[in-house]
Structures are given as structure tokens and as C-alpha cells.
Design a protein around this motif. Sequence first.
Motif, PDB file in Angstrom:
ATOM      1  N   VAL A   1      -6.991  28.577 -11.835  1.00  0.00           N
ATOM      2  CA  VAL A   1      -8.197  28.645 -10.413  1.00  0.00           C
ATOM      3  C   VAL A   1      -9.289  28.190 -11.486  1.00  0.00           C
ATOM      4  O   VAL A   1      -9.790  26.515 -11.127  1.00  0.00           O
ATOM      5  CB  VAL A   1      -8.236  29.244  -9.479  1.00  0.00           C
ATOM      6  CG1 VAL A   1     -10.081  28.385  -8.787  1.00  0.00           C
ATOM      7  CG2 VAL A   1      -6.607  29.288  -8.583  1.00  0.00           C
TER       8      VAL A   1
ATOM      9  N   ILE B   1      -4.622  28.372  -4.846  1.00  0.00           N
ATOM     10  CA  ILE B   1      -5.830  27.374  -4.799  1.00  0.00           C
ATOM     11  C   ILE B   1      -7.381  27.587  -5.349  1.00  0.00           C
ATOM     12  O   ILE B   1      -8.154  28.720  -4.261  1.00  0.00           O
ATOM     13  CB  ILE B   1      -5.569  26.282  -3.913  1.00  0.00           C
ATOM     14  CG1 ILE B   1      -5.998  26.678  -2.300  1.00  0.00           C
ATOM     15  CG2 ILE B   1      -3.683  25.989  -4.078  1.00  0.00           C
ATOM     16  CD1 ILE B   1      -5.992  25.486  -1.707  1.00  0.00           C
ATOM     17  N   SER B   2      -7.980  26.393  -5.230  1.00  0.00           N
ATOM     18  CA  SER B   2      -9.179  26.523  -5.651  1.00  0.00           C
ATOM     19  C   SER B   2      -9.700  26.590  -4.583  1.00  0.00           C
ATOM     20  O   SER B   2      -8.959  25.510  -3.549  1.00  0.00           O
ATOM     21  CB  SER B   2      -9.950  25.538  -6.743  1.00  0.00           C
ATOM     22  OG  SER B   2     -11.224  25.001  -6.444  1.00  0.00           O
ATOM     23  N   SER B   3     -10.531  26.453  -3.989  1.00  0.00           N
ATOM     24  CA  SER B   3     -11.277  26.190  -2.925  1.00  0.00           C
ATOM     25  C   SER B   3     -12.455  24.713  -3.325  1.00  0.00           C
ATOM     26  O   SER B   3     -13.287  24.138  -2.275  1.00  0.00           O
ATOM     27  CB  SER B   3     -13.021  27.499  -2.383  1.00  0.00           C
ATOM     28  OG  SER B   3     -13.294  27.480  -2.957  1.00  0.00           O
TER      29      SER B   3
ATOM     30  N   PHE C   1     -11.516  22.136  -3.940  1.00  0.00           N
ATOM     31  CA  PHE C   1     -10.389  21.055  -3.760  1.00  0.00           C
ATOM     32  C   PHE C   1      -9.804  20.925  -2.327  1.00  0.00           C
ATOM     33  O   PHE C   1      -9.476  22.139  -2.141  1.00  0.00           O
ATOM     34  CB  PHE C   1     -10.408  19.768  -4.620  1.00  0.00           C
ATOM     35  CG  PHE C   1     -10.342  19.960  -6.084  1.00  0.00           C
ATOM     36  CD1 PHE C   1     -11.050  18.876  -6.633  1.00  0.00           C
ATOM     37  CD2 PHE C   1     -10.782  21.075  -6.751  1.00  0.00           C
ATOM     38  CE1 PHE C   1     -11.386  18.118  -7.641  1.00  0.00           C
ATOM     39  CE2 PHE C   1     -11.613  20.632  -8.195  1.00  0.00           C
ATOM     40  CZ  PHE C   1     -11.999  19.048  -8.913  1.00  0.00           C
ATOM     41  N   THR C   2      -9.540  20.152  -2.158  1.00  0.00           N
ATOM     42  CA  THR C   2      -8.427  19.750  -0.733  1.00  0.00           C
ATOM     43  C   THR C   2      -7.524  20.429  -0.968  1.00  0.00           C
ATOM     44  O   THR C   2      -7.198  19.539  -1.520  1.00  0.00           O
ATOM     45  CB  THR C   2      -9.184  18.480   0.228  1.00  0.00           C
ATOM     46  OG1 THR C   2     -10.376  17.996   0.457  1.00  0.00           O
ATOM     47  CG2 THR C   2      -7.988  18.355   1.518  1.00  0.00           C
ATOM     48  N   PRO C   3      -7.379  21.544  -0.186  1.00  0.00           N
ATOM     49  CA  PRO C   3      -5.579  21.599   0.266  1.00  0.00           C
ATOM     50  C   PRO C   3      -4.840  20.691   0.243  1.00  0.00           C
ATOM     51  O   PRO C   3      -4.679  20.423   1.371  1.00  0.00           O
ATOM     52  CB  PRO C   3      -5.296  23.158   0.708  1.00  0.00           C
ATOM     53  CG  PRO C   3      -6.531  23.157   1.439  1.00  0.00           C
ATOM     54  CD  PRO C   3      -7.783  22.401   1.180  1.00  0.00           C
TER      55      PRO C   3
ATOM     56  N   GLY D   1      -0.957  24.817  -8.006  1.00  0.00           N
ATOM     57  CA  GLY D   1      -1.545  25.583  -7.436  1.00  0.00           C
ATOM     58  C   GLY D   1      -0.682  27.420  -6.874  1.00  0.00           C
ATOM     59  O   GLY D   1      -0.254  27.270  -8.182  1.00  0.00           O
TER      60      GLY D   1
ATOM     61  N   ASP E   1      -4.434  22.017  -5.188  1.00  0.00           N
ATOM     62  CA  ASP E   1      -5.572  20.795  -4.964  1.00  0.00           C
ATOM     63  C   ASP E   1      -5.390  19.853  -4.630  1.00  0.00           C
ATOM     64  O   ASP E   1      -4.730  18.960  -6.078  1.00  0.00           O
ATOM     65  CB  ASP E   1      -6.513  21.328  -6.771  1.00  0.00           C
ATOM     66  CG  ASP E   1      -7.106  22.893  -6.232  1.00  0.00           C
ATOM     67  OD1 ASP E   1      -7.008  23.555  -4.798  1.00  0.00           O
ATOM     68  OD2 ASP E   1      -7.011  23.743  -7.068  1.00  0.00           O
ATOM     69  N   ASP E   2      -5.890  18.689  -4.400  1.00  0.00           N
ATOM     70  CA  ASP E   2      -5.805  17.397  -4.158  1.00  0.00           C
ATOM     71  C   ASP E   2      -6.797  16.565  -5.141  1.00  0.00           C
ATOM     72  O   ASP E   2      -7.480  17.301  -4.907  1.00  0.00           O
ATOM     73  CB  ASP E   2      -6.344  17.324  -3.172  1.00  0.00           C
ATOM     74  CG  ASP E   2      -6.123  15.212  -3.013  1.00  0.00           C
ATOM     75  OD1 ASP E   2      -5.511  15.041  -3.713  1.00  0.00           O
ATOM     76  OD2 ASP E   2      -5.947  14.547  -1.617  1.00  0.00           O
TER      77      ASP E   2
ATOM     78  N   ARG F   1     -10.591  18.670 -13.636  1.00  0.00           N
ATOM     79  CA  ARG F   1     -11.161  19.306 -11.887  1.00  0.00           C
ATOM     80  C   ARG F   1     -12.802  18.882 -12.323  1.00  0.00           C
ATOM     81  O   ARG F   1     -13.245  19.844 -10.989  1.00  0.00           O
ATOM     82  CB  ARG F   1     -10.773  20.481 -11.937  1.00  0.00           C
ATOM     83  CG  ARG F   1      -9.708  21.226 -11.764  1.00  0.00           C
ATOM     84  CD  ARG F   1      -9.302  22.584 -11.371  1.00  0.00           C
ATOM     85  NE  ARG F   1      -7.895  23.019 -10.911  1.00  0.00           N
ATOM     86  CZ  ARG F   1      -7.254  23.974 -10.857  1.00  0.00           C
ATOM     87  NH1 ARG F   1      -7.399  23.761 -12.776  1.00  0.00           N
ATOM     88  NH2 ARG F   1      -6.098  23.928 -10.538  1.00  0.00           N
TER      89      ARG F   1
END
Length: 726
Positions: A32, A74-76, A78-80, A144, A150-151, A215
Motif C-alpha cells: 500500500v 488496498i490503498s484508500s 485510489f478507487t477500489p 491489492g 487499486d484502479d 501510484r
Amino acid sequence: MGAEVEGVPVAALDRHAELTELVEQANWRYHVLDSPTVSDAQYDTWMRELRGIEEEHPSLRTPDSPTQKVGAPISSDFTPVAHLQRMESLDNAFNADDLASWQARAERLAERDPAPYLCELKIDGLAIALVYEKGRLVRGATRGDGRVGDDVTANVRTVAGVPHRLAGDDVPDLVEIRGEVYMPVDGFVKLNEQLVAAGKAPFANPRNSAAGSLRMKDPRITAQRPLHLIVHGVGRWEGTALPRTQSGVYERLREFGLPVSDLYKVVDDLDGINAFIEFYREHRHDPAYEIDGVVVKVDRIELQNNLGSTSRAPRWAIAYKYPPEEVNTKLLDIQVGVGRTGRVTPYGVMEPIVVAGSTVERATLHNGSEVARKGVRIGDTVVLRKAGDVIPEIVGPVVDLRDGTEREFTMPTHCPECGTALAYEKEGDADLRCPNTRACPAQLRERIFFAAGRRALDIEGLGYVAATALTQPLPPQEPPVRTEADLFDLTIERLLPIRSVVRDPDTGLPKTDPETGDPKVVAFFANQSGEPSKNAEKMLEELEKAKDQPVWRVLVALSIRHVGPPTAQAIAAEFRSIDAIAAASEEELAAVEGVGPRVAAAIRDWFEVDWHREIVDRWKAAGVRMEDEPPTDQLPQTLAGLTFVVTGTLEAFTRDEAGAALAARGGKVSSSVSKKTAFLVAGENAGSKFDKAVKLGVPILDEEGLRVLLAEGPEAAAGPAVQPEE
């Protein structure tokens, strides 16, 4: 018996909880934040211990255990997005037994031989999934947690080699491509140079730089980064027939215009797998990107489907992990050493750590510019690599672990051993040098040690400690060797009184007594009775023998810049005497095969210095051979006009001995491979010269081929050449 909870010892519960927290935190930072603070080796150790506890106590193997999950949350930022098909991780093998166990298990589960196998390199990058609909790229997502990633579509469109539309008319209606985004090593180095120059923190390694670059919030920044993609599989595939083999899938993906590696190979059995693994163990640094192992897959897709997966990993594939070349350790200090040419080299002093099978506590940093380029500070946790399993190198700092106590390193302005002001030899040089060539004790010590080495005069008994004692005895004693000119005038009487501080052979720093902390002092040339030691007598005997060494070894021992054994052999074969070499013009020297203008100028400059000429005169007066006699029983000149390169480790010859044997038959020995090279003689661990010979089509001989070449000539040797692994 210790306390238990539901049949599990409390100690096991506590350790399981501790390891779970450590692994989860490492996963979060790796997947992440793109800023890992532990090495892959440490992470693998934790995971193996965690699995071991769960094997002993199966009740601890719950769905939320790190051993049952892939990646991290997943990271917050980017859009999951959900993957069309779960992205699995791979189980690891660390030795041949692990690999054999995996193969046997696959054979048992499949109730048939799972061969053939596809072997490919395990790229140390960032896993990515690309979705194409009707041939058009519609989404790119990171791994993820394996189900949701992550998109990063906007960013992945900027990656070199990622087609926005697949080629051909028979593309699937829907296909999910799996691959690895990476940054080539050269690109990583240049990127870090730019970041440090801009006052920004450098990345610790190419994997981090690839992940961080993909990213970026602004795709325009990602586009400026040298990212690349290699695809290695598919998830969902709809609308056309899926090829029947993994290798067939790769060929189709290549036809679609996707970047597929050329470095995979389909093999028939475990022997083939092991051969592939061993080849790339030795050639680990040949690819443009970093690898940390080999992935082995069952090639038949039908059998892959039959074997299926565990909760986190396919049963039809396994990752063979090489011993880690990268570890994290603490940089305690940056110090400098002075070499035989006066170059002042900073090196890191670190907390001792095992990397690539040996303990390392010092690593070169090359020069002051390199320290600045890497952004390394004293007190940093650093990534340490043992490149090629040989040379320790500090890759860069782990910036996230800085606490503010770290301090910048400044190159000294004066030689640490003689106090002379340091200077660049010429404008544009990267290396500071001590110009006190004649009197700097460090340079003299290094030159004497070098002159006695196996590549020069080969004087047994004259090692680093002896060279130190001869050039830097404890005051008020006078050094018996003030320049190389004194070397062959040594006597027992001059040696017996000498006492010296023992120094580290890597750094030249004094060693200390572990109990008192005082420098270690030795009377190297006398025993406890004050009589000559066996080492001293041996050294004097060897010095006498060295007087009869051939001219090329004498030339190497003079420490002329750029003149190593192959060059010296070529020059000695042409001129036959030191006097003739000293009298030759630059043009005459440069005309020798493998010499050229730069080396020729260095030789001329050396002989124009008065105290250099004194070395030659004194050695000659002491009886050192300065001219090679024409051989009375000259060997047939079967190799006349041909150029050879010798590389790697041979069993029955040193490289110098092999070169001398070739020269004795009229051949010329060069240090570099070119189109003019007649043969490359390659021993074990041949390295980049082997690869260049393959690329240029130069015939490659193993040691048996060398024997045939020497005995029967080039025509007889031209047949049985070494063939490279694919």
C-alpha cells in the motif's frame, strides 16, 4: 507443562499474534505505502515461522491469518475495483528438496506426470492486472488483497509496452492480463540521481521506485518515469479458444502486441528446471531488471485447472527464491580509504549482517558524488546488496526509518594517511586522489601488496600485514621499504626489529584487541625468541624466486595505470624487455593489440618519472629479470594472428597461466571481447564476457576445448564449443 488455551500453548499463541502483527504491518507498507522497512529475506523468515506454528497448531490457521491471504488491504488513495478472477500469490521453494516436494505433490494430485514445465524469471516489480474488452484497454489495477485492487488505469496507460489496443482480429471478447510493472536498474539509478539533485528522498530499490511511480496522483509524473511491463499470464479469457499450454498463451499474447519475456524455457523434468535455476543464479544480473528467483509452472492449461489452488496459491506453480542479495542494516559510519593509485574511496561501516552467504560489515561507496547521488546519511538504515555474490554495495537508504539523528557525510579535503591536500587529477574526474604518490604510506602499502600478488610477482609470504609492516612500522622505527625500489634489497637484519599495527585488509584500518581496545601490534618478522620467523624466511626465499619472473609480471608489479596481466602479456610479447618498453613511443605502444592510446600514454607518463626509473634500475641491479630470452625450443606458433579472451575460473590453469600458454603459441590475449576475438575460453562463473561472446557469435571453449586448442590448433578446437543455456 506450560499454560494452554484450547490446547494451544500460550507461548505459541503469543508468538503467532506477534508474527501476525509484524507480517500485516510489512504487507501494508509493501503493498500500500510502497515503502517497506524490512527486507524480503526477513519477511520470508517471519512467514515460514508463522506457517510452522500453524502446522503444529492447525486451529490458528484461520481465514484472516496472513498465511491464508494475498497481499494487503488496498490503498484508500485510489478507487477500489474487483478483479475478474482472483490474483493469487505463489508458494515458495528455497532449495532443491522444496522443489522436488512440490513436483511430487503435483504428480500425486494429478495422478500423472505434470511435465512439461515452463520456467521463467521472477521479476521484482509490482503485480498488475490489465482488462481488455474487444481488444481495448479499459482498466489497470494493482494486486491489492488478490480480490480487490487499486484502479491505476490512467497511470498504467503511460507505461512503456502497454498497448492501448490489442493487435489482430482474433482477440478475446474479454481478457484479464497479468504481469509485472518494473523499472530497469539503469532507469532506477538515473531516477534516484534526479530525486537527490532536487532535494527529494531517493527510492531504496527498483521495486519501490516502480510501485511508487505507478501510484503517482498525477499520471504526467508517471509518464516521465522509465516504467516497463512484462506479462506472465491471464485471468479471465472469453470469446476465443484459450491455447492449451502456458507457453502457447505467451505466444498468443505476443501476437496481441503485449510484452512477453524472451527468457522463459519449457523443460521436460526436474533436471531441466534445476539447470534453468542454476544458469540464472550465475547470470542473475544479466537482465535489465532485478529478479529474485525463478517461477516454475505446469505448462498444460488443462492440468493447471485439474490441480487447482489452495486458499491463496496455485498448486500448479511455485516460486524458487534465490538467497537474498538485499538486506537491511544500520550504517554506523562512512570512512575513506586510499588505494595504490591515490584514489580516495568512501566506504560504509555497518552493523555486521549476512548477505548472499557471508557476513558483511563494510561496503564501498565509490566516491563523494556517489554518496550524494544515493542520498545516504550516517545513521541510516540502508539496503545492502552483494552484487554478483561478490562485491558488497549500499543501494540506498530506507528513508521512512529516519528519526532525525542521521547526518550528512562530507568528503575529506586532505589525505587521511599523509595529510596531503586532495585533488582531482583532471577536470571532470569523479575521484579525488592523493597526489603524494611517492611518499603516501597508504599508496605505498597498497602497491607493495599488489606487486606481491598472484597476478604480479606472486611472492608468497608477502601479504597485507607484511606489506603494512614493511611500509608503516611503529615509530621510531624507519620503514625498510620507502618505495618499491627497496623491495629486493631486504635482508633478515633489516626485518627483525620491525613491529607493526595489524590492519584490516579491506579498509587498512587498525585492528584492536577485543579485551583492551588497544591496537594489535605484531613483530611480524621475528618469533618469540627474537629469531627470524618462518614467514620472514619464506618471504625472502620467494623474493629471490620472484627475480626470475617473466617480463609481463614485472610490468604488472610496477603499478602502471591501466596495465593488468592481459595488457602486460601483449606488451611483453611485442617488446620482450622493460628497457624496450621504456624506450617505445606512444604510437608504438598503442599499436599493440589491446593497448590503445590511453594505456600507451599511461606507460609513457610512468617511465618519465625519475623515482619510477629508479625502481627499474634498482630491481635490475638486484638481479630481477628485465628481458625475456627468446625460447630455444619455441612452441609451434599455431595461434599466431589470433586474439583470445580468458574469463571465469578454470580448474587446471589460472587465467594468467592460460593466457601465457596461448601467448607462447603466438596468440594475443585481450581483456575484452570484440568481433576480432578468435575464441573466448570460459571457466565457471564466466559472466558478462560470456554473454557478449554469444551476442557477437564468438566461439566459446571450455577447459577441455582449451587443451585441444593448445595441443592441436584452432581448427581442431573449432568444433566442440560451449553452448549457452537459453
